[in-house]
Design a protein around this motif. Sequence first.
Motif, PDB file in Angstrom:
ATOM      1  N   PRO A  47     -47.811 -19.602  -6.060  1.00 34.92           N
ATOM      2  CA  PRO A  47     -47.151 -20.818  -6.575  1.00 34.92           C
ATOM      3  C   PRO A  47     -48.064 -21.600  -7.525  1.00 34.92           C
ATOM      4  CG  PRO A  47     -46.768 -20.597  -4.225  1.00 34.92           C
ATOM      5  CD  PRO A  47     -47.750 -19.538  -4.602  1.00 34.92           C
ATOM      6  N   LYS A  48     -49.361 -21.640  -7.215  1.00 38.27           N
ATOM      7  CA  LYS A  48     -50.303 -22.333  -8.113  1.00 38.27           C
ATOM      8  C   LYS A  48     -50.339 -21.635  -9.468  1.00 38.27           C
ATOM      9  CE  LYS A  48     -53.527 -24.055  -4.636  1.00 38.27           C
ATOM     10  NZ  LYS A  48     -54.834 -23.786  -4.043  1.00 38.27           N
ATOM     11  N   GLY A  81     -52.650 -14.334 -10.061  1.00 33.82           N
ATOM     12  CA  GLY A  81     -52.822 -15.077  -8.810  1.00 33.82           C
ATOM     13  C   GLY A  81     -54.050 -14.615  -8.056  1.00 33.82           C
ATOM     14  N   ARG A  84     -53.453 -13.914  -2.281  1.00 33.22           N
ATOM     15  CA  ARG A  84     -53.129 -14.735  -1.106  1.00 33.22           C
ATOM     16  C   ARG A  84     -51.810 -15.426  -1.367  1.00 33.22           C
ATOM     17  NH1 ARG A  84     -58.603 -17.039  -0.608  1.00 33.22           N
ATOM     18  NH2 ARG A  84     -59.786 -15.485   0.561  1.00 33.22           N
ATOM     19  N   ARG A  85     -51.061 -15.595  -0.290  1.00 37.08           N
ATOM     20  CA  ARG A  85     -49.722 -16.151  -0.385  1.00 37.08           C
ATOM     21  C   ARG A  85     -49.708 -17.479  -1.158  1.00 37.08           C
ATOM     22  NH1 ARG A  85     -44.888 -15.382   2.482  1.00 37.08           N
ATOM     23  NH2 ARG A  85     -45.706 -13.469   3.362  1.00 37.08           N
ATOM     24  N   GLY A  86     -50.643 -18.355  -0.836  1.00 37.51           N
ATOM     25  CA  GLY A  86     -50.622 -19.696  -1.422  1.00 37.51           C
ATOM     26  C   GLY A  86     -51.019 -19.733  -2.890  1.00 37.51           C
ATOM     27  N   HIS A  87     -51.617 -18.647  -3.377  1.00 44.43           N
ATOM     28  CA  HIS A  87     -52.131 -18.677  -4.742  1.00 44.43           C
ATOM     29  C   HIS A  87     -51.048 -18.519  -5.798  1.00 44.43           C
ATOM     30  CE1 HIS A  87     -56.550 -17.675  -3.538  1.00 44.43           C
ATOM     31  NE2 HIS A  87     -56.157 -18.873  -3.179  1.00 44.43           N
TER      32      HIS A  87
END
Lengths: 501, 255
Positions: B100-101, B59, B95-98
């Motif tokens: 899930p991707k 991530g 980073r938090r959003g990375h």
Amino acid sequence: MVASVVSCLLRGLEGKLVEIQADASVGKNGFFLVGLADASVKEARERVRSAIRNSDLDFPKQRLTVNLAPAVLHKEGSGFDLPMAVAISLSLADRPPPERAAFLGELALDGSVRAVPGVLVAAQALAVQGVEDLFVPEANAAEAALVEGLVVRPCPDLASVMRHLKGQETLPAKARALAEPPEEAPVDDDLVEVHGQEAARRVLEVAAAGGHHLLLSGPPGAGKTMLARCLPGILPPLTPEEAMEVARISSILGELDGVPLRWTRPFRSPHHGVSTSGLVGGGAGVARPGEISRASGGVLFLDELAEFNPAALQALRQPLEQGRVTITRTAGTVTYPARFILVAATNPCPCGWAGDRLRRCRCSPGALNLYQRALSGPLLDRIDLRVNVTRPPLQALSSEPAGESSAVVRQRVVAARDRQLARQGCLNGALRPAGLRAHAPLGGVRALLERWASERGLTARGFHRSWRVARTLADLEEAPAIGERHVLEALGYRLDSADAA
Amino acid sequence: MAVVGSRRPTPYGEAVAERLAQDLAAAGVVVISGLALGIDGAAHRGALAGAGCTVAVMGTGVDLVYPRQHAELAAHIIGGGGALVSEFPDGTPPRRGHFPKRNWTMAALADAVVVVEAGEGSGALLTAEAGLALSKEVMAVPGSVFSPLSVGCHQLLRDGAGLVQNARDVLAVVGRSQEVLDDPLQPPSRLGLASPAGRDGLLRHLSDVLPLTAAELAHKLQLGFAETLARLTALELDGSVRRRGEGFLRVPPRE
């Protein structure tokens, strides 16, 4: 005329003879106090003046000088009130001071005598210096009466002391109290109340027998505190000398509460917010004893070890090494005893549930890592035993306890300790490597310990730890030599129990 | 094959992930995971122990190993012929959003997604969802009904995910094996209780998945605690037993 009476100044566990001289002479009206008195002693002027007037005695109307000799010693505390008032009154009455007598006590404004800390220590010091008659506050008479060779006179108020000194009436003496242990040593927390916990029971017995420090690890509610509380009860009963030492520490802290001798071993469990001076001793002027000296002769329990201030834990090293602590403050250096068994307890992680089978740990991996690091360090080097405590099943708690009582375990502990003292003059927990080689030969089982060290990794400290514990296990079994099973069991209590994977 | 799960697994989950990845790797399967702590790390370690090839989908940028404790593991992955892959440019911090991707990428790269342990709302369930959306096989390992960390897996199983008891279950679903699965007469020897073996009789009472403390074992066998601990330590010295948290595990004999 100058009148001079004797009192005592405390320096930790030592008492220094202080002479208090009062002189009322011609000159400007005033009350002068000289002789390196600190603020707490200077305040005495007001108390002494009121107490004398309220006891229907005269207070000098001229220049009054009170000297505390020797002048080099820094004086503190309120114990000089009574001797000062006595010296002043004798000086006005033109009477000679009583021979070989000493006075201790604080005065209230109405002339009554109030308790002061440290009377037991002062009484012992004064007796050594040749004092025979000791005037103490009524509340402190019981502790002073423990000292041999003293006539202890409890003083209710200044007026009756002066009547006694003028020969108008006699203050009755307190009968001497003897330090005799009770037939059956009292136990506050009995092992019989502990359900299950075979591992912890065994480790407590080993710790008590060999004087080893130990680490209990387990989730909240596993009973770590209860287990630690049981340790004093399986140690040998206090000897009269040890009980006196416990009483001396309580005395200078003013914590005797009228019960001079307690026969249970101390158990102290300071909160993890404790300061360094609260833990090892300190404070302004002369250092006061800390938790480790209050625990001397008994058990010091540090719950949540990882939460303690690292500097405070660091300060435990010297006392753990030497059995006493030496503290220097502005008014001098004092030494207090600090011979205790350390019981440290820790949760497996900050929330306490890591590794539990039913509940989930809520700690972030980073917090876990930090927590583990806080637990390493020099203090752990001095801990010989580690055991995991698990929560007992609920049905075990409601059932009748089935384990041995503290008294039964204590018999084995006492026997094992006697063997160690006869062999080497100290407990196994205090054996350094040279002592181990001399008194605890490994013989044929050395190969086993060495194999573990080379194959599984064991530091030099870890090696000696397991060696010491193995010797204690052998002593508990009355075995002359360390056997294979002793070494193996000792290795089972090692500290580096992290996963091999 | 993607093997994913909680970052804070139980010893059971970790043991399953490690063993599963090891067996899959030994069968020539590339084990994909996320280089996170817990199940991910266990899956990578297992694959390496099976002398296999494993891929870490990160991530962060591939030049930043997160978490740092896995720097050594990342090096081993490269050394074992595996790869660190990332859709993010070099130097991208965590980073938090990375993450899930990253989970989508993992599912996209794999033929099947195996969830070992996942509590409610775990990121591993996102990977399973991604797998479904991408028409991959989604499978799950069952756990104890008391364990909050198996709630997510049981939900997946109820919704139709494939049941995983051992590596053969996984291999069969992707057509790599023709063997009959879940033979009720033959308990899965590699994930369950040990077969009687070893020098000390104590061994047969130990599991290689669920740790048992010395006191529990002593109670079960009506032996003294001291004796039990000494015998366990002797077994530990021989390498047939190891400590895990508060208890002892059998070390399965190498085949």
